[in-house]
Every structure is written in C-alpha cells, then in structure tokens.
Enzyme design. Sequence first.
Site, PDB file in Angstrom:
ATOM      1  N   ASP A 225     -79.809  39.965  -0.617  1.00  0.00           N
ATOM      2  CA  ASP A 225     -79.885  40.395   0.764  1.00  0.00           C
ATOM      3  C   ASP A 225     -80.294  39.146   1.543  1.00  0.00           C
ATOM      4  OD1 ASP A 225     -81.067  43.446   2.366  1.00  0.00           O
ATOM      5  OD2 ASP A 225     -79.995  41.691   3.147  1.00  0.00           O
TER       6      ASP A 225
HETATM    7  C1  GLC Z   1     -79.840  42.710   6.366  1.00  0.00           C
HETATM    8  C2  GLC Z   1     -79.619  44.015   5.609  1.00  0.00           C
HETATM    9  C3  GLC Z   1     -78.335  44.040   4.846  1.00  0.00           C
HETATM   10  C4  GLC Z   1     -77.289  43.273   5.618  1.00  0.00           C
HETATM   11  C5  GLC Z   1     -77.690  41.828   5.596  1.00  0.00           C
HETATM   12  C6  GLC Z   1     -76.759  40.944   6.440  1.00  0.00           C
HETATM   13  O1  GLC Z   1     -81.171  42.321   6.278  1.00  0.00           O
HETATM   14  O2  GLC Z   1     -80.678  44.437   4.744  1.00  0.00           O
HETATM   15  O3  GLC Z   1     -77.972  45.411   4.668  1.00  0.00           O
HETATM   16  O4  GLC Z   1     -76.009  43.443   5.037  1.00  0.00           O
HETATM   17  O5  GLC Z   1     -79.030  41.609   6.001  1.00  0.00           O
HETATM   18  O6  GLC Z   1     -76.892  41.273   7.776  1.00  0.00           O
END
Ligand code: GLC
Length: 742
Positions: A225
């Site tokens: 993430d």
């Molecule tokens: C965010 C979210 C994830 C998302 C990623 C990119 O923190 O937790 O679901 O796809 O970062 O934006």
Amino acid sequence: MDTSKLSLEQKAELLSGHGPWRTHAFPEAGADSIVLGDGPHGIRREVVEDYSKGIPESVPATCFPPAVAVGSSWDPEVAERLGAALGREARASGVAVLLGPGVNIKRSPLCGRNFEYLSEDPLLSGVLGSAYVRALQHEGVGASVKHFAANNQETDRMRISADVDERTLREIYFPAFERVVTEAQPATVMCSYNRINGVYASQNRWLLTDVLRTEWGYSGTVISDWGAVVDRVAALVAGLDLEMPGTGGASAQEVVDAVRSKEIDESIVDRSVVRIAELTRLGHAEEQEAFDPPAHHALARQLAADCVVLLKNDNAVLPLDGVSRIAVIGELAVTPRYQGDGSSRVNSTTVDIPLDEITALATERGATVVHAGGYSPGEAEKVARRADVAVVFAGTTIEAEGYDRTSIALPGDQVDTIRAVAAVAERTVVVLSNGGVVSLEDWHDDVDAIVEGWLLGQAAGGALADVLFGVVNPSGRLAETIPLRLEDTPCHVNFPGESGHVRYGEGVMVGYRYYETVGRDARYPFGHGLSYTRFEIADLAVEETGPDTATATVRVTNTGARPGKHVVQLYVATDAGEVRRPARELRAFRKVFLEAGRSAEVRFDLGRRAFAYWDITTSGWVVAGGTYRIQLGESSSVIVAEAGIELTGDPIIRELTMESTFGEWSAHPVVGAEFRQHLTRGLPAEHTENAEEAHREGLAMAANIPMRLFTRQAPGLFSDEILHRLMKISGTVPVSRERVPA
Ligand code: GLC
C-alpha cells in the site's frame, strides 16, 4: 524484459515505484514503465501530481457503484460487468494495474472504508471479488486485490497491530483473498499498512510468502500500500516485490547496500525483479479507444439498480406506480451522496439528480412532484401534507478513507425531518444513501417503506428512481447486518483498539455469525431484502457425493405477478468438531431471474471447505464427523428449508503425550479402551464392584489433569512400559481414514 542486462543498481531501482504511480523504465532491458492507478469503482487518474492541497483533481471517469453496493447485489454478473467496464476505462486512460478490489471484511460498521468493501461474509466477498478480477483482467488490465490483510479499520491503520488468532484469520479474514488469488490470479496483491500480531504486513514473511505463495500458489507481484513499507530490505526478504510509491532512490540504495554487505543474496532481488518484469508486460496491452461515457453511465445505472435493498415495504407502498402526488424531501434528493472520499474518489463524467430522475418518471406516469430541500421539518411537513406519498432522502454526510466513524446515527436534522413527515404524510418512504450501516431505530416504525441504496455511484439518482417506480424490481440483499444498536456489534468493546493493538476478541463470530450464535436480534439480518414479487423455495434435496462433499438441489418459484430476481442462500449449521462453530455459515448462493409464475432448479456442489474448520493444532482444514444441517435462508435469520446429512469426517487422531490430559487419554479413539481397562484393573478391589461409577467420577475429576501429574498422584497405576506403548500407537491413523486434503 531481459533482466540480465540490468545492473544491481537498476534492479534495486525497479523494486520501488518511479514517483507516485509508475514503475521504473529501463528500455535497454525492455523494461517499460507502467501506471498503477486507483480505484475500485472508477478510474482516478490524477491530472497533476501536486499533493500540496491534498488529493489532486483527476480525469473524468465513470463512478460505478462502490463495493458496498456491489456486495448488496449478491450477483457475480454485476461484479463481472463492473470489472469489464473498469478495464475498458483503465486502458483508455493508460492504467495497466487498477488498485482494486477491496475485499476486507466489515468487522465493525464504524470502519471508514466499509463503502469500499463488499461484505461481513468472506464467501460473498470472495465470489464477487473473483468475478470482478477475472473480468477486469480479461480486458488486459491487472488487478490489485487489497488490503492484505486484516485492515478492518482506519484508526491508526499505519501502525496498529491487528491481534488475530490463526483460526479467525483463516476462516474470516483470509478466505476472500484466498478465493480471489486461487480462482482469479490477480496480477498483484496489495499488502496492508497494519501489523498482524505485531509484524507489519509489508514485511510479514508468513503472510506474503508462506500463506500467499507456498500455500495458495500465488505467482504474481506483491505490492505495498502507498507508504506501507517500513524496512525495504526486510520487506523484500518477506516477499514484498514492489514498494509504492517511489522513494527517490533511497530504498534502492538500501537494497544495494544489503547485497554488497552480503546481508541478503542477490537472488532475493532477482526474484522480485522477474515478477515485476512480468507485471510490466501489462503495459503492452494494445491501446483501447476512448470509452463511451453515456454507455458506461447507462451501465452504471443498470448495475446500481440491482444493488438496491428494499428493507421494508408495508402495505406495498412501493412501487410508486399509480401514485398521483409525490413529495420528494431532503437535500440528498438534489445533492446526492453516491461515493466515499479518499483514494477511491472519482471525478464523475456526470451525476444523476434523484429529484430530476423521479420527476421524469413521475411525469411519464401523469403524476406530480413537489420538493422540499434541506432538512427543515416545517418545510418538509408542508409538502408532505400535499402528497399521497412522501419520499425522504436521507443518509450519511461523509465517509472516507483515513478515519472511522464514531456513531451510526443519522444526522439529527434528518431524523427530525423523517419523523415530522411521517407524522403528517399519508405514506412515507425513506431512501438511504450511506457507505456504512446507519441506525434506523429513531424512525423505523414511523415509516411505511425503507430503501437502502448504500452508495450507488454517479447513476444513483436514476437507479433509485427506477426502483421506486418499479422499472426495476429490487433484488439486493444485505451483505452486512443492520444492528439495533452499535453496542450490539460483536467487536464493539474491542474496536478500534488502544495502545497500538486491536484485539479481534470476537474471533470468528463476525457479523451474522455472532448475532445468530448468541441469539441477538438485529434490525435487519445479513441476507435480508424484499422484492415487488414473491418467491418460494421447495424440494430441497441433499446428497453426500464423496468423502465429506455433497450436493444440494432446490426448486425456486416466482409466485408473484412480476418478474424478479431472488438470491438463494445456502447455509451450513453444525456443532461437530472440537471448536465453537457459528450457528450457521453462508456456504453457497445463487441469484436467479424468474418471470412471474416460473420455476427453476438450483444445484449447489458443496466441497469439503463448506463443512470444515481451521484446526490450529494440526494447522489445517478439518471436517469433523457428525451431523450437518443444510439450510436455505431468505436471510441468515429466516431459514425456509433444511435437510441434514451425516459426514464421517476426518479422523481427528491426536498422538498422546504425558502433556495430554487424563480425559484425552481416556477418550482416545485408538487407545482409550485399553487405557480404561488398565485403569479399572488398577483400581483397589473395593472399588471394582462399582468400577464404572468410580471411573465416571474419576473421569469427571481427573479429566483435565495432564498425565504427567496424574501418574505422580496415582503411582503404579500405569507402568512406564504401558504408557509408552499406548503413546506410541496413539498416533497411528487407521488407513481407511487417511485425511483427504481440503
Ligand atoms: C491508499 C489506499 C489504497 C490506495 C493507495 C493508492 O492509501 O489505502 O487503497 O489504492 O493508497 O492511492
């Protein structure tokens, strides 16, 4: 990509993003840069990468129904059509990997991102998630099933340790990921921010390698993430291939240093480089022409309508066909709530206004519509008095990634307005727009009908109008329980945790598994949903088809006057096994369309996992011998047909040790009888005439004493030779009952 042409430094660069959304390019090695982009229900492609004012504007895209709605459809076809459309739009905007679906389990209704997740049940989440991924990837766009794992809250999400026992992980928080990984082979799996039992997911080898790859056979790319990597080298060793976003070379240097210093072998780097090389092949998918916004908007409206859940419809107030004067009340009727906030937010190509859509359908039918905006009880009463039916639009004000709710109550002005309208209107309908469950208790009994629209995407207004007028017969079913009180929720005392830990103390008793097991009423149970027609279930037949597998067939009939879709829900109930089992668990479902008066037979094939639980002592799935009740439900609470089968189950033979208790020795299926004979023979004479009585008494008192202690308390009762011989043969499984792999 020819990785042999890459230097160690270049390979290390490849292991982290290039900026927020891209991978690195090394043309000399054939490594193209690809784009990874949000989100699960619509493409969020940023027009600029300037984060000084928060999340920047993104290019227009279709905002389809978020997962909370798709989960309520109970329809893999809805998930498939959504995935395919997202694939087309992703390609049109140059996104090679779409960051979805989110399949985390809804542990508490307070979780701020529940609108991005499908259900409180792992089977429903997994089946819909798999359908979405297969369809998306069929369009040449990779998926990223997220957030692996146990990311069930936003509070302290980047540090908190989700303290979860293994059986609960295996039975509740893993299965949706397991099903998506094994059935749909997503191009990527996104690890979560949080720790699991103290170890960050991003560097959790057990999670990312032992479970995901060794057990489930995953061969794709594990990505982080955004910002979830804490220690890049530890994450690489644990199995995290691609760190997102890029770190401007810092992580790459750490990796190079670790190889140069022999802290890690270069083969660990190569392992991830090869996976990323495979991933970047997605960038070669031939460019798709631009998508067709009106067509996708129409599709969004169709999909959304199949997600709407009709909770209550007293006296058939709905559909509004034939109603002459309709009052539409509430700000949400003109400023619709149709998506949540955060990384999933879509810059919609257009947005339906519910009032306009209702007015259009009403006018077609010769009806009139009056409207009161805002939530002023006085204003609302005025228009309600002049109508045959008053429709109040209510819902949450905002739900977003990054924080959880602290209440499930609707805003006070909305509650006041609903009650004021219900007090004067002929008939009152409430239409809800909310990403997470809201309490209905302040007004539920005052109104005639309740339509749960969740968040339906940009075509929410049209979809809701279609359902209100019966253009579409509602067929949604609750994918999560609506409790009477927040305090009734199973995790309430443990949510959202404290001091860096959140204890999953409720174990497997999540959602309906809890309410049904403890007999706690809910306002509306998991699986509930009404229709404008009626369905009947009959002729349930269950047959064992092999060691611990079965088929169930049932006949469904539309006994009403209007075509409709029905969700046949199959639950399994048992108390077999050495663990506490939920009262029942959803093990299969099927959504069927039937014309009025027509019937269809539905067949379910139930594999071992439909009957199994995770046995922590043997680290595997076990089917315990015993009675299993196959239950057809209109919800997790309303069972309309049931049939039992006896399963032989796995031999649960535990090898005895001196740590085993007297009770375990006495009841052991292989050596128990001989043990009891020795016990009886060893008793003093005066006891023998009532040896069984003594035995029973002894059992009760000694049952929980480990044999190492028992033999000290009763020296000479058993010789060492006997104990060792019995222990030796206690672990032998009779050949006829070798365990069948789950
Ligand atoms: C965010 C979210 C994830 C998302 C990623 C990119 O923190 O937790 O679901 O796809 O970062 O934006």
